[in-house]
Design a protein around this motif. Sequence first.
Motif: not given
Length: 313
Positions: A42-60
Amino acid sequence: MRSSVVICVYTEERWEDIRAAIESVENQSRRPHEIILVVDYNPDLHLKLKKEYSGAIVVENAQEKGLSGGKNTGAATASGDIVAYLDDDAVAEPGWLEALEEGFQDPTIVGVGGLTRPLWGTGHRPGWYPYEFDWTVGCSYRGMPTQRARIRNVMGGNAAFRREAVQEVGGFHTGIGRSVQGRKPRPLGCEETEFCIRLSQRMPGSGMLFEPAAVIGHKVPPVRATFAYFRSRCYAEGLSKALVTQSVGAGDGLSSERAHAMKALPLGALRGIGEALRGDLSGLGRAGAIVVGLAWTTWGYVIGSLRLKRVRS
Protein backbone atom coordinates in the motif's frame (compact mmCIF):
# COMPACT_ATOMS: atom_id res chain seq x y z
CA MET A 1 18.01 -7.28 26.02
CA ARG A 2 16.80 -5.15 23.10
CA SER A 3 13.31 -5.59 21.62
CA SER A 4 12.19 -4.60 18.15
CA VAL A 5 8.41 -4.15 18.04
CA VAL A 6 6.84 -4.95 14.67
CA ILE A 7 3.37 -3.79 13.64
CA CYS A 8 2.13 -5.05 10.28
CA VAL A 9 -0.37 -2.73 8.55
CA TYR A 10 -2.22 -2.84 5.26
CA THR A 11 -5.10 -0.34 5.02
CA GLU A 12 -5.73 3.35 5.73
CA GLU A 13 -9.20 2.37 6.94
CA ARG A 14 -7.46 1.38 10.19
CA TRP A 15 -5.56 4.66 10.51
CA GLU A 16 -6.87 5.52 13.97
CA ASP A 17 -6.32 1.95 15.14
CA ILE A 18 -2.75 2.05 13.83
CA ARG A 19 -2.11 5.34 15.63
CA ALA A 20 -3.44 3.88 18.88
CA ALA A 21 -1.27 0.76 18.51
CA ILE A 22 1.89 2.82 17.90
CA GLU A 23 1.11 5.17 20.80
CA SER A 24 0.67 2.21 23.15
CA VAL A 25 4.15 0.95 22.19
CA GLU A 26 5.68 4.40 22.59
CA ASN A 27 4.23 4.57 26.12
CA GLN A 28 5.70 1.31 27.35
CA SER A 29 7.31 1.28 30.80
CA ARG A 30 10.32 -0.38 29.13
CA ARG A 31 11.04 1.43 25.89
CA PRO A 32 11.51 -0.69 22.76
CA HIS A 33 14.82 -0.66 20.94
CA GLU A 34 12.91 0.28 17.77
CA ILE A 35 9.43 0.32 16.29
CA ILE A 36 9.08 -1.19 12.83
CA LEU A 37 5.97 -0.57 10.73
CA VAL A 38 5.64 -3.02 7.83
CA VAL A 39 3.22 -1.87 5.11
CA ASP A 40 1.64 -4.60 3.00
CA TYR A 41 1.61 -3.40 -0.63
CA ASN A 42 0.00 0.00 0.00
CA PRO A 43 2.27 2.84 -1.28
CA ASP A 44 -0.07 5.60 -0.07
CA LEU A 45 -0.15 4.23 3.47
CA HIS A 46 3.62 3.72 3.39
CA LEU A 47 4.19 7.36 2.47
CA LYS A 48 1.70 8.61 5.05
CA LEU A 49 3.35 6.64 7.84
CA LYS A 50 6.84 7.79 6.86
CA LYS A 51 5.68 11.40 7.11
CA GLU A 52 3.80 10.89 10.39
CA TYR A 53 6.30 8.68 12.26
CA SER A 54 9.84 9.81 11.57
CA GLY A 55 11.01 8.06 14.75
CA ALA A 56 9.87 4.66 13.52
CA ILE A 57 11.30 2.43 10.83
CA VAL A 58 8.69 2.27 8.06
CA VAL A 59 9.28 -0.37 5.40
CA GLU A 60 7.28 -2.05 2.66
CA ASN A 61 6.62 -5.78 2.76
CA ALA A 62 9.49 -7.27 0.75
CA GLN A 63 8.00 -10.76 0.63
CA GLU A 64 4.75 -12.33 -0.52
CA LYS A 65 1.66 -10.25 0.14
CA GLY A 66 -0.02 -11.07 3.44
CA LEU A 67 0.60 -11.22 7.15
CA SER A 68 3.30 -13.90 7.06
CA GLY A 69 5.34 -11.95 4.52
CA GLY A 70 4.95 -8.82 6.61
CA LYS A 71 6.13 -10.57 9.77
CA ASN A 72 9.14 -11.98 7.96
CA THR A 73 10.01 -8.54 6.58
CA GLY A 74 9.78 -7.11 10.09
CA ALA A 75 12.09 -9.78 11.49
CA ALA A 76 14.58 -9.25 8.65
CA THR A 77 14.57 -5.49 9.32
CA ALA A 78 14.91 -5.79 13.10
CA SER A 79 18.23 -5.28 14.88
CA GLY A 80 17.02 -6.20 18.38
CA ASP A 81 17.58 -9.48 20.19
CA ILE A 82 13.82 -9.98 20.44
CA VAL A 83 11.16 -9.42 17.78
CA ALA A 84 7.79 -8.59 19.33
CA TYR A 85 4.62 -8.51 17.23
CA LEU A 86 1.54 -6.40 17.95
CA ASP A 87 -1.61 -6.36 15.82
CA ASP A 88 -2.43 -3.08 14.11
CA ASP A 89 -5.86 -3.02 15.77
CA ALA A 90 -4.59 -3.70 19.29
CA VAL A 91 -3.35 -1.58 22.19
CA ALA A 92 -0.70 -2.79 24.60
CA GLU A 93 -0.82 -2.05 28.32
CA PRO A 94 2.25 -0.17 29.65
CA GLY A 95 3.92 -3.28 31.10
CA TRP A 96 3.38 -5.42 28.00
CA LEU A 97 6.89 -5.34 26.54
CA GLU A 98 8.62 -5.69 29.90
CA ALA A 99 6.57 -8.79 30.70
CA LEU A 100 7.40 -10.35 27.33
CA GLU A 101 11.10 -9.68 27.82
CA GLU A 102 11.07 -11.20 31.30
CA GLY A 103 9.88 -14.47 29.80
CA PHE A 104 13.17 -14.82 27.93
CA GLN A 105 15.23 -14.98 31.12
CA ASP A 106 14.98 -18.75 30.64
CA PRO A 107 17.45 -19.49 27.80
CA THR A 108 15.35 -22.43 26.58
CA ILE A 109 12.39 -20.15 25.83
CA VAL A 110 12.34 -19.00 22.20
CA GLY A 111 8.85 -17.50 22.11
CA VAL A 112 6.60 -15.71 24.59
CA GLY A 113 2.91 -14.89 24.18
CA GLY A 114 0.68 -12.71 26.31
CA LEU A 115 -2.92 -12.28 27.38
CA THR A 116 -5.20 -10.74 24.75
CA ARG A 117 -8.55 -9.29 25.84
CA PRO A 118 -11.38 -8.43 23.43
CA LEU A 119 -12.44 -4.80 23.05
CA TRP A 120 -15.93 -5.18 21.61
CA GLY A 121 -16.80 -2.52 19.07
CA THR A 122 -20.47 -2.88 19.95
CA GLY A 123 -19.66 -1.80 23.50
CA HIS A 124 -20.54 -5.16 25.01
CA ARG A 125 -19.91 -8.84 24.58
CA PRO A 126 -22.67 -10.69 22.66
CA GLY A 127 -24.51 -12.89 25.13
CA TRP A 128 -24.32 -15.94 22.87
CA TYR A 129 -20.54 -15.70 22.30
CA PRO A 130 -18.73 -18.57 24.07
CA TYR A 131 -15.53 -17.67 25.91
CA GLU A 132 -14.04 -20.94 24.67
CA PHE A 133 -14.08 -19.50 21.13
CA ASP A 134 -12.54 -16.09 21.77
CA TRP A 135 -9.71 -17.25 19.52
CA THR A 136 -12.07 -16.53 16.61
CA VAL A 137 -11.59 -12.81 17.32
CA GLY A 138 -7.85 -13.12 17.97
CA CYS A 139 -8.08 -13.20 21.76
CA SER A 140 -7.16 -15.48 24.63
CA TYR A 141 -9.88 -18.02 25.34
CA ARG A 142 -11.22 -20.17 28.15
CA GLY A 143 -9.24 -23.38 28.22
CA MET A 144 -5.86 -21.67 27.97
CA PRO A 145 -3.60 -21.52 31.05
CA THR A 146 -4.45 -18.74 33.49
CA GLN A 147 -0.93 -18.53 34.93
CA ARG A 148 2.55 -18.49 33.43
CA ALA A 149 3.07 -21.83 31.70
CA ARG A 150 4.78 -23.52 28.78
CA ILE A 151 2.48 -23.91 25.79
CA ARG A 152 2.64 -25.39 22.30
CA ASN A 153 2.17 -22.10 20.45
CA VAL A 154 1.55 -18.43 21.10
CA MET A 155 -1.07 -16.21 19.45
CA GLY A 156 0.47 -14.09 16.70
CA GLY A 157 -0.95 -10.68 17.55
CA ASN A 158 0.64 -10.64 21.00
CA ALA A 159 3.92 -12.51 20.78
CA ALA A 160 7.69 -12.20 20.82
CA PHE A 161 10.48 -14.44 19.53
CA ARG A 162 14.25 -14.52 19.66
CA ARG A 163 15.30 -12.95 16.37
CA GLU A 164 17.98 -15.53 15.70
CA ALA A 165 15.42 -18.33 16.13
CA VAL A 166 13.08 -16.76 13.56
CA GLN A 167 15.93 -16.56 11.08
CA GLU A 168 17.17 -20.07 11.82
CA VAL A 169 13.91 -21.77 10.81
CA GLY A 170 13.15 -19.55 7.83
CA GLY A 171 10.41 -17.40 9.34
CA PHE A 172 6.66 -17.74 8.86
CA HIS A 173 5.34 -19.81 5.98
CA THR A 174 3.13 -17.96 3.50
CA GLY A 175 -0.05 -19.60 2.29
CA ILE A 176 -1.34 -20.43 5.78
CA GLY A 177 -2.27 -17.04 7.25
CA ARG A 178 -4.62 -14.31 6.07
CA SER A 179 -5.26 -14.46 2.34
CA VAL A 180 -7.88 -14.14 -0.35
CA GLN A 181 -9.36 -17.26 -1.89
CA GLY A 182 -11.40 -16.71 -5.02
CA ARG A 183 -13.67 -13.67 -4.80
CA LYS A 184 -14.21 -13.64 -1.06
CA PRO A 185 -11.71 -12.83 1.66
CA ARG A 186 -11.19 -15.92 3.80
CA PRO A 187 -10.34 -15.21 7.48
CA LEU A 188 -7.57 -17.79 7.67
CA GLY A 189 -5.04 -18.01 10.47
CA CYS A 190 -2.60 -20.44 12.11
CA GLU A 191 0.62 -19.07 10.61
CA GLU A 192 1.95 -18.58 14.13
CA THR A 193 0.81 -22.08 15.18
CA GLU A 194 2.72 -23.73 12.35
CA PHE A 195 5.73 -21.52 12.99
CA CYS A 196 5.86 -22.30 16.73
CA ILE A 197 5.56 -26.04 16.16
CA ARG A 198 8.20 -25.99 13.43
CA LEU A 199 10.47 -23.95 15.71
CA SER A 200 10.12 -26.48 18.54
CA GLN A 201 10.66 -29.42 16.20
CA ARG A 202 13.84 -27.99 14.73
CA MET A 203 15.23 -26.72 18.04
CA PRO A 204 14.86 -29.64 20.48
CA GLY A 205 14.69 -28.53 24.09
CA SER A 206 13.29 -25.12 23.23
CA GLY A 207 9.81 -24.02 24.24
CA MET A 208 7.07 -21.38 24.18
CA LEU A 209 5.82 -19.52 27.22
CA PHE A 210 2.45 -17.99 28.04
CA GLU A 211 2.94 -14.84 30.13
CA PRO A 212 -0.42 -13.45 31.37
CA ALA A 213 1.23 -10.22 32.57
CA ALA A 214 1.85 -9.21 28.93
CA VAL A 215 -1.61 -7.78 28.30
CA ILE A 216 -3.09 -6.18 25.21
CA GLY A 217 -6.61 -5.25 24.17
CA HIS A 218 -7.68 -6.38 20.71
CA LYS A 219 -10.42 -4.45 18.95
CA VAL A 220 -13.35 -6.50 17.67
CA PRO A 221 -15.41 -4.57 15.07
CA PRO A 222 -19.18 -5.13 15.07
CA VAL A 223 -19.02 -7.24 11.90
CA ARG A 224 -16.92 -9.80 13.78
CA ALA A 225 -19.41 -10.01 16.62
CA THR A 226 -21.95 -11.71 14.34
CA PHE A 227 -22.85 -15.37 14.16
CA ALA A 228 -22.12 -15.38 10.41
CA TYR A 229 -18.53 -14.28 11.01
CA PHE A 230 -18.19 -16.75 13.88
CA ARG A 231 -19.12 -19.67 11.62
CA SER A 232 -16.91 -18.41 8.79
CA ARG A 233 -13.93 -18.02 11.10
CA CYS A 234 -14.39 -21.51 12.53
CA TYR A 235 -14.58 -23.03 9.06
CA ALA A 236 -11.48 -21.10 7.97
CA GLU A 237 -9.62 -22.32 11.05
CA GLY A 238 -10.33 -25.88 9.98
CA LEU A 239 -8.95 -25.17 6.51
CA SER A 240 -5.83 -23.66 8.07
CA LYS A 241 -5.35 -26.59 10.45
CA ALA A 242 -5.26 -28.93 7.46
CA LEU A 243 -2.36 -26.90 6.06
CA VAL A 244 -0.63 -26.92 9.45
CA THR A 245 -0.84 -30.71 9.81
CA GLN A 246 0.50 -31.12 6.29
CA SER A 247 3.55 -29.11 7.34
CA VAL A 248 4.28 -30.38 10.87
CA GLY A 249 2.23 -33.59 11.19
CA ALA A 250 -1.11 -34.30 12.84
CA GLY A 251 0.45 -35.33 16.15
CA ASP A 252 1.86 -31.91 16.98
CA GLY A 253 -0.49 -29.99 14.71
CA LEU A 254 -3.66 -31.09 16.51
CA SER A 255 -2.48 -31.88 20.04
CA SER A 256 -3.83 -28.72 21.68
CA GLU A 257 -7.00 -28.79 19.59
CA ARG A 258 -7.84 -32.35 20.66
CA ALA A 259 -7.39 -31.46 24.32
CA HIS A 260 -9.55 -28.35 23.92
CA ALA A 261 -12.29 -30.27 22.08
CA MET A 262 -12.30 -33.13 24.60
CA LYS A 263 -12.27 -31.06 27.79
CA ALA A 264 -12.90 -27.32 27.52
CA LEU A 265 -15.71 -27.46 24.94
CA PRO A 266 -17.88 -30.11 26.67
CA LEU A 267 -17.45 -28.27 29.97
CA GLY A 268 -18.37 -25.02 28.27
CA ALA A 269 -21.53 -26.47 26.75
CA LEU A 270 -22.58 -27.93 30.10
CA ARG A 271 -21.82 -24.63 31.78
CA GLY A 272 -24.02 -22.79 29.30
CA ILE A 273 -26.92 -25.19 29.86
CA GLY A 274 -26.50 -24.87 33.62
CA GLU A 275 -26.52 -21.07 33.40
CA ALA A 276 -29.69 -21.24 31.32
CA LEU A 277 -31.38 -23.40 33.94
CA ARG A 278 -30.45 -20.79 36.54
CA GLY A 279 -32.14 -18.05 34.55
CA ASP A 280 -29.51 -16.84 32.07
CA LEU A 281 -31.15 -17.90 28.80
CA SER A 282 -28.16 -16.67 26.78
CA GLY A 283 -26.37 -19.71 28.19
CA LEU A 284 -28.29 -21.82 25.67
CA GLY A 285 -26.89 -19.62 22.93
CA ARG A 286 -23.35 -20.14 24.19
CA ALA A 287 -23.85 -23.90 24.42
CA GLY A 288 -25.29 -23.99 20.91
CA ALA A 289 -22.49 -21.85 19.53
CA ILE A 290 -19.91 -24.25 20.99
CA VAL A 291 -21.57 -27.16 19.15
CA VAL A 292 -21.78 -25.21 15.90
CA GLY A 293 -18.23 -23.88 16.24
CA LEU A 294 -16.77 -27.33 16.75
CA ALA A 295 -18.79 -28.75 13.86
CA TRP A 296 -17.79 -25.96 11.44
CA THR A 297 -14.12 -26.17 12.42
CA THR A 298 -14.13 -29.95 11.97
CA TRP A 299 -15.87 -29.62 8.61
CA GLY A 300 -13.31 -27.07 7.46
CA TYR A 301 -10.52 -29.43 8.46
CA VAL A 302 -12.11 -32.32 6.53
CA ILE A 303 -12.60 -30.19 3.40
CA GLY A 304 -9.08 -28.78 3.66
CA SER A 305 -7.58 -32.25 4.04
CA LEU A 306 -9.49 -33.56 1.03
CA ARG A 307 -8.33 -30.64 -1.09
CA LEU A 308 -4.72 -31.27 -0.14
CA LYS A 309 -5.06 -34.96 -1.00
CA ARG A 310 -6.40 -34.04 -4.45
CA VAL A 311 -3.48 -31.67 -4.99
CA ARG A 312 -0.95 -34.34 -3.99
CA SER A 313 -2.55 -36.91 -6.26
